[in-house]
Design a protein around this motif. Sequence first.
Motif, PDB file in Angstrom:
ATOM      1  N   SER A  94      16.621 -29.624 -18.360  1.00 53.59           N
ATOM      2  CA  SER A  94      17.987 -30.273 -18.600  1.00 53.59           C
ATOM      3  C   SER A  94      17.651 -31.638 -18.155  1.00 53.59           C
ATOM      4  CB  SER A  94      19.021 -29.699 -17.689  1.00 53.59           C
ATOM      5  OG  SER A  94      18.813 -29.614 -16.248  1.00 53.59           O
ATOM      6  N   ASP A 143      17.934 -26.561 -16.040  1.00 45.02           N
ATOM      7  CA  ASP A 143      19.471 -26.219 -15.739  1.00 45.02           C
ATOM      8  C   ASP A 143      19.329 -25.306 -14.627  1.00 45.02           C
ATOM      9  OD1 ASP A 143      21.895 -26.196 -15.793  1.00 45.02           O
ATOM     10  OD2 ASP A 143      22.112 -25.657 -17.874  1.00 45.02           O
ATOM     11  N   GLU A 162      20.995 -31.066 -13.286  1.00 41.70           N
ATOM     12  CA  GLU A 162      21.160 -31.424 -14.583  1.00 41.70           C
ATOM     13  C   GLU A 162      20.475 -32.579 -15.131  1.00 41.70           C
ATOM     14  OE1 GLU A 162      22.689 -29.831 -16.979  1.00 41.70           O
ATOM     15  OE2 GLU A 162      24.144 -28.357 -16.115  1.00 41.70           O
ATOM     16  N   GLY A 193      26.044 -30.580 -11.999  1.00 42.28           N
ATOM     17  CA  GLY A 193      26.724 -29.614 -12.796  1.00 42.28           C
ATOM     18  C   GLY A 193      27.834 -28.773 -12.371  1.00 42.28           C
ATOM     19  N   GLU A 214      26.455 -34.246 -16.143  1.00 38.01           N
ATOM     20  CA  GLU A 214      25.000 -34.035 -16.544  1.00 38.01           C
ATOM     21  C   GLU A 214      24.193 -35.138 -16.629  1.00 38.01           C
ATOM     22  OE1 GLU A 214      24.925 -31.351 -19.959  1.00 38.01           O
ATOM     23  OE2 GLU A 214      26.120 -29.854 -19.102  1.00 38.01           O
ATOM     24  N   GLU A 251      19.661 -32.206 -23.843  1.00 39.43           N
ATOM     25  CA  GLU A 251      20.071 -32.653 -22.616  1.00 39.43           C
ATOM     26  C   GLU A 251      19.262 -33.296 -21.655  1.00 39.43           C
ATOM     27  OE1 GLU A 251      21.806 -29.374 -20.400  1.00 39.43           O
ATOM     28  OE2 GLU A 251      22.805 -28.614 -22.023  1.00 39.43           O
TER      29      GLU A 251
END
Length: 395
Positions: free
Chosen positions: A85, A99, A132, A148, A184, A298
């Motif tokens: 992430s 993540d 994140e 997050g 994020e 992401e």
Amino acid sequence: MRVRGRLTWGRRARAGAVLTALLVGAIPPAVLLVSDAATAASFRAGAATAGAATAGAATAGAATAGSAAGTAVCQVRDDRLAEISGMVATDDGYVVINDGADDEARRRIFFLDQRCAVVRTVSFPSRPRDTEDLAIGRDGTIWVADIGDNDRSRTTVGVWRLAPGAKRPVLHRMTYPDRPHDAEALLLDAAGRPLIVTKGGGGTVYLYAPTTALKAGATTPLAALGQVTVPITTTSNPFSFLGRGVITGAASAPDGRRVALRSYADAFEYDVPDGDVVRALTTGTPRITPLPDEPQGESITYSRDGRSLLTVSESAGQAAGTRPTILRYPATATTATAAPPTEGAAAVSPTAVRPIAEDTVGLGGRAWPLMAGAGTLLVLIGLAGFLWWRHTARQ
């Protein structure tokens, strides 16, 4: 002379067809701007039901579905890295973060070489909540954004600071001035302080920064510094129009003169000619680099020479055997000329920005299309009723 008569079967059929066509045509404008989903599964569900309805709603110069994919740099083959992430590029390779994962083996800071092989990891001294994004300071300090909050229930968020040569990162807690936000994306401003970019949901996101210097073991208040409305595009992505309206990552160029925000579909680059990242984001016009059809993009970072944007997607939930692959896209040309100021210790002051219901309704600053769609729906329903009356009134 017209008198009210009985509808024949044919007239009923024609009237019903007219009414159905009008209602079907009216529904998309009113329902396309739904609340942003907190998970990828929700995004895919929304995309499946209404994905094609927003085609053509792009700004000038925006990305299209035919945009070229990035060039593969290397493939991450470590099974612990299925939910990447956040990523930053270093002189030796890359640093990545997963993540928030239940598996302890994945809750680490991973250092990769230039071929994407894991060369070492750093553990957290306590369990992070939802990591994140990553950012890297000019001195090589790694910042891990533990920000997050899919349920928007956290009383605090945090950043972990890993200084060069340190064996463990240090946690710094922060609290929002208004309410919890899901976020994020993390940037560092010219003073080296973290700048949180909320995820949003309708194309409008908000910026927050600490009001004072961060201290380990203390909770620092955040201040709202402004809002950013990202351009509308038509770039193809797994989540359709929903994927274009959220911010999932951010990056700063090595010289500090550009920053980039990314969605699931595009990268938006802003010039930072004077070192003021907040002003660049809130008043600047970004250049768009399409990032088409990344599985669940992401992460974004600049290459060390600043000439490329590098991205990587999560591979969890993808077809068996799918591995995260770092992709390279050419960075857009910049017009910035002035060097940013050196890092200092000036405090960030709050502004009068008052974010309202951004994450709750997912519309941000674009509520007007919903109202317009609702108005269109009412007009078309009225027209359908009039046509029905005409059919019933004919003799």
